[in-house]
Enzyme design. Structure first.
Site, PDB file in Angstrom:
ATOM      1  N   GLU A  50      39.279 -22.329   4.124  1.00 32.97           N
ATOM      2  CA  GLU A  50      38.400 -21.343   3.487  1.00 32.97           C
ATOM      3  C   GLU A  50      38.162 -21.849   2.066  1.00 32.97           C
ATOM      4  OE1 GLU A  50      36.658 -18.651   4.266  1.00 32.97           O
ATOM      5  OE2 GLU A  50      36.282 -18.597   2.124  1.00 32.97           O
ATOM      6  N   SER A  51      36.923 -22.290   1.805  1.00 31.73           N
ATOM      7  CA  SER A  51      36.682 -22.985   0.543  1.00 31.73           C
ATOM      8  C   SER A  51      36.904 -22.110  -0.691  1.00 31.73           C
ATOM      9  CB  SER A  51      35.289 -23.616   0.525  1.00 31.73           C
ATOM     10  OG  SER A  51      34.310 -22.650   0.774  1.00 31.73           O
ATOM     11  N   CYS A  81      34.632 -30.062   6.350  1.00 34.76           N
ATOM     12  CA  CYS A  81      34.260 -28.652   6.458  1.00 34.76           C
ATOM     13  C   CYS A  81      34.425 -27.948   5.105  1.00 34.76           C
ATOM     14  CB  CYS A  81      35.039 -27.997   7.586  1.00 34.76           C
ATOM     15  SG  CYS A  81      34.212 -26.529   8.199  1.00 34.76           S
ATOM     16  N   ARG A 108      27.071 -22.912   3.035  1.00 39.71           N
ATOM     17  CA  ARG A 108      28.271 -22.484   3.775  1.00 39.71           C
ATOM     18  C   ARG A 108      27.878 -21.674   5.001  1.00 39.71           C
ATOM     19  NH1 ARG A 108      32.264 -19.204   0.311  1.00 39.71           N
ATOM     20  NH2 ARG A 108      33.492 -19.421   2.194  1.00 39.71           N
ATOM     21  N   ARG A 138      32.638 -22.434  11.952  1.00 37.57           N
ATOM     22  CA  ARG A 138      32.022 -21.774  10.774  1.00 37.57           C
ATOM     23  C   ARG A 138      31.621 -22.828   9.735  1.00 37.57           C
ATOM     24  NH1 ARG A 138      36.090 -18.854  12.247  1.00 37.57           N
ATOM     25  NH2 ARG A 138      37.502 -19.518  10.612  1.00 37.57           N
ATOM     26  N   HIS A 174      35.099 -31.164  12.126  1.00 33.07           N
ATOM     27  CA  HIS A 174      36.543 -31.390  11.976  1.00 33.07           C
ATOM     28  C   HIS A 174      36.961 -32.672  12.707  1.00 33.07           C
ATOM     29  CE1 HIS A 174      37.933 -27.561  10.170  1.00 33.07           C
ATOM     30  NE2 HIS A 174      36.776 -27.137  10.629  1.00 33.07           N
ATOM     31  N   GLU A 176      39.595 -34.216  12.666  1.00 32.02           N
ATOM     32  CA  GLU A 176      41.033 -34.240  12.981  1.00 32.02           C
ATOM     33  C   GLU A 176      41.334 -33.533  14.295  1.00 32.02           C
ATOM     34  OE1 GLU A 176      39.469 -32.426  10.877  1.00 32.02           O
ATOM     35  OE2 GLU A 176      40.250 -30.379  10.889  1.00 32.02           O
TER      36      GLU A 176
HETATM   37  N1  GLN Z   1      33.400 -21.377   6.442  1.00 27.77           N
HETATM   38  C1  GLN Z   1      34.416 -22.037   5.676  1.00 27.77           C
HETATM   39  C2  GLN Z   1      34.031 -22.114   4.201  1.00 27.77           C
HETATM   40  O1  GLN Z   1      32.892 -22.208   3.862  1.00 27.77           O
HETATM   41  C3  GLN Z   1      34.662 -23.437   6.185  1.00 27.77           C
HETATM   42  C4  GLN Z   1      35.200 -23.391   7.596  1.00 27.77           C
HETATM   43  C5  GLN Z   1      36.086 -24.523   7.934  1.00 27.77           C
HETATM   44  O2  GLN Z   1      36.567 -25.271   7.070  1.00 27.77           O
HETATM   45  N2  GLN Z   1      36.385 -24.637   9.197  1.00 27.77           N
HETATM   46  O3  GLN Z   1      34.915 -22.102   3.398  1.00 27.77           O
END
Ligand code: GLN
Length: 200
Positions: A50-51, A81, A108, A138, A174, A176
């Site tokens: 979650e940024s 992400c 985002r 997301r 992702h 990973e």
């Molecule tokens: N939606 C998240 C964000 O903007 C990122 C999602 C993720 O890292 N899987 O922070």
């Protein structure tokens, strides 16, 4: 062979998965929560998560300056992400603090609620064949890039979802998650090159 030691920002998100991939590649992986843990790393990964939370904790732990120092030194960074959001210099429609290191504009949660998460086989020329099975959760998307930025991958509709600017690499997906180590190997090639240049 030079010793490779790569930090993984371990404030929040899926840092454990990146550490596991690095171990599979026989790279020493250092979970980073404090600025001092960045000493001697040849590269750094900012994971997904979650940024907003990662950015907040980065400031609380006094990591922002230390990370900007790494970037100024040309140490390779991979942001995946939420990590890509942290690297971007512009985040559209949001007043959010990032490291602002890469000349890219990102949005985002670009794929909305209906398609919160999806998977796609991407052609990534720098990885060669076969296509890379990319998992988006997301995810952000890259809306525009500056002159010095190479787009590494696009979705079928043309949206850029991976990019590189010098030693900075970012993915909306992702890398990973699938059992495919090619994207991390690609990132490690920049770590190796930087270590070799330092040793020369
Ligand atoms: N939606 C998240 C964000 O903007 C990122 C999602 C993720 O890292 N899987 O922070």
């Amino acid at each position: 062979m030079l010793m490779r030691r790569v930090g993984v920002l371990a404030l929040q998100g899926d840092f454990a998965e990146h550490i596991a991939v690095l171990h599979r590649l026989e790279v020493e992986a250092v979970p980073v929560r404090l600025p001092s843990e960045l000493n001697g790393v040849g590269g750094l990964i900012i994971p997904g998560g979650e940024s907003t939370t990662i950015g907040k904790l980065m400031r609380e732990y006094q990591l922002t300056e230390a990370l900007n120092g790494l970037i100024a030194e040309g140490i390779p960074l991979l942001g995946t992400c939420a990590g890509m959001v942290m690297l971007a210099s512009r985040i559209s429609g949001m007043d959010q603090q990032s490291l602002g290191a890469m000349d890219i504009e990102v949005k985002r949660n670009a794929f909305g609620r209906q398609v919160d998460s999806f998977e796609s086989d991407l052609d990534i020329p720098v990885l060669g064949q076969p296509p890379f099975h990319a998992v988006f959760i997301r995810a952000p998307v890259i809306e525009s890039v500056g002159d010095g930025v190479e787009i590494l991958a696009r979705l079928a509709d043309g949206s850029p979802v991976a990019a590189r600017q010098n030693n900075l690499v970012a993915t909306a997906f992702h890398p990973e998650i699938p059992h495919d180590l090619r994207f991390h190997k690609y990132f490690l090639s920049f770590v190796d090159r930087k270590l070799e240049a330092k040793a020369a």
